[in-house]
Design an enzyme around this catalytic site. Structure first.
Site, short mmCIF file in Angstrom:
data_model
loop_
_atom_site.label_atom_id
_atom_site.label_comp_id
_atom_site.label_asym_id
_atom_site.label_seq_id
_atom_site.Cartn_x
_atom_site.Cartn_y
_atom_site.Cartn_z
N HIS A 62 0.81 -1.22 0.00
CA HIS A 62 0.00 0.00 0.00
C HIS A 62 0.85 1.28 0.00
CE1 HIS A 62 -3.52 -2.48 1.05
NE2 HIS A 62 -2.88 -2.94 2.10
O1 RIB Z 1 -5.22 0.15 4.60
C1 RIB Z 1 -3.82 0.12 4.42
C2 RIB Z 1 -3.16 1.19 5.24
O2 RIB Z 1 -3.43 0.95 6.62
C3 RIB Z 1 -1.62 1.18 5.12
O3 RIB Z 1 -1.15 2.49 5.31
C4 RIB Z 1 -1.20 0.32 6.26
O4 RIB Z 1 0.12 0.66 6.72
C5 RIB Z 1 -2.20 0.69 7.30
O5 RIB Z 1 -1.76 1.89 7.92
#
Ligand code: RIB
Ligand code: CA
Length: 309
Positions: A236
């Site tokens: 992500h």
């Molecule tokens: O949904 C994914 C996000 O939530 C990413 O930033 C992960 O590190 C968590 O913070």
């Protein structure tokens, strides 16, 4: 010239990779931490530990230990009790420069032109900075977030963790009037996943950073596959860094995005208007596609750069 950024994070396995990439692909003016994947003391320790590991001298400033209105909620099921479960944990030798991340964000933006804000956790610090210093909205080069989704959520059917954890902060940021607000939502980040082959590549590169990253991924992939039927675990947060450093590998569409803060089933949802004839301001450039192969090449090239010369 490398983009100059403040990375606001809640390390977090994918935050760790984002920091490793940002350290080489950008000029990191500072790291600010927020409660999210783990409580603030742990996300701050994790940011310090990572900065040490990769030899990044940027200051670390701790920020909000809870959301604006809601109680603090974490993601131990994804990132473990420490927020960085998996690798053997090195000692943290540094301390946070301050416990006032919001002041650091405001002062850094006021003193420097063309600063990018790269928030990859809940948006509490950014919302507080905008509330305390609205002038920063017009001064930043842009804001590139990992958060939200132009599709399904993850913590709920409609909400992604960073926005769900502090929807009130997210609403402030999306409504602040930033000229350039880039959104790497789950619809995008799920196109950029890693698997066992990626872990093998990292072990083959065989430097201290890639071996640490491989151990992170072993845990992260296993925990993800336990909770989903996904074969690859989405990377992500690095998407928010790549959207600044390599925008050419993304497809962006200008959209009106609102954040739901009250819905029984939809609190934390980023409501993306895809009708094409809405009359509201197009406040966000939503990422819809990434060239995964090119992104993976950039990721592995960056990780190779940590091999001591
Ligand atoms: O949904 C994914 C996000 O939530 C990413 O930033 C992960 O590190 C968590 O913070
Ligand atoms: Ca994160």
């Amino acid at each position: 010239m490398k983009p100059r950024i403040i990375i606001d994070c809640d390390p977090g396995h994918d935050d760790a990779i984002a920091i490793m990439m940002a350290a080489r692909l950008t000029e990191v003016l500072g790291i600010t931490t927020v409660s999210g994947n783990a409580p603030l003391d742990l996300t701050t320790d994790n940011a310090l530990l990572l900065a040490d590991l990769i030899g990044l001298e940027a200051e670390v400033h701790a920020g909000a230990e809870k959301p604006l209105l809601l109680p603090a909620r974490h993601a131990a099921e994804a990132h473990g009790k420490t927020g960085l479960d998996g690798p053997v944990r090195p000692d943290v030798t540094r301390s946070a420069t301050s416990f006032d991340a919001v002041r650091f964000i405001i002062e850094t933006i006021r003193k420097n032109d063309d600063v990018w804000l790269v928030p990859i956790g809940p948006l509490t610090n950014i919302a507080l900075a905008v509330q305390q210093a609205p002038d920063i909205v017009k001064r930043v080069a842009g804001v590139s977030i990992m958060g939200g989704s132009a599709g399904a959520g993850n913590v709920t059917p409609t909400a992604e963790f960073n926005v769900w954890a502090d929807p009130h902060a997210a609403a402030i940021v999306f409504n602040a009037g930033f000229e350039t607000l880039l959104m790497a939502g789950l619809n995008l980040t799920h196109q950029f996943g890693i698997d066992e082959a990626t872990i093998a590549s990292l072990r083959e590169i065989n430097n201290s950073v890639t071996l640490f990253a491989a151990d992170l991924f072993e845990f992260y992939l296993a925990s993800y596959q336990k909770r989903t039927r996904g074969q690859r675990v989405p990377l992500h947060d690095p998407c928010a860094v790549l959207a600044v450093t390599h925008p050419e590998i993304f497809t962006f569409e200008s959209r009106t995005v609102h954040v739901e803060t009250e819905g029984k089933h939809t609190t934390g949802m980023t409501v993306v208007d895809e009708r094409g004839w809405g009359d509201q301001p197009l406040n966000c450039k939503v990422e819809y596609a990434i060239d995964r192969d090119r992104g993976m090449d950039i990721f592995l090239e960056t990780m190779c750069s940590y091999t001591a010369k």
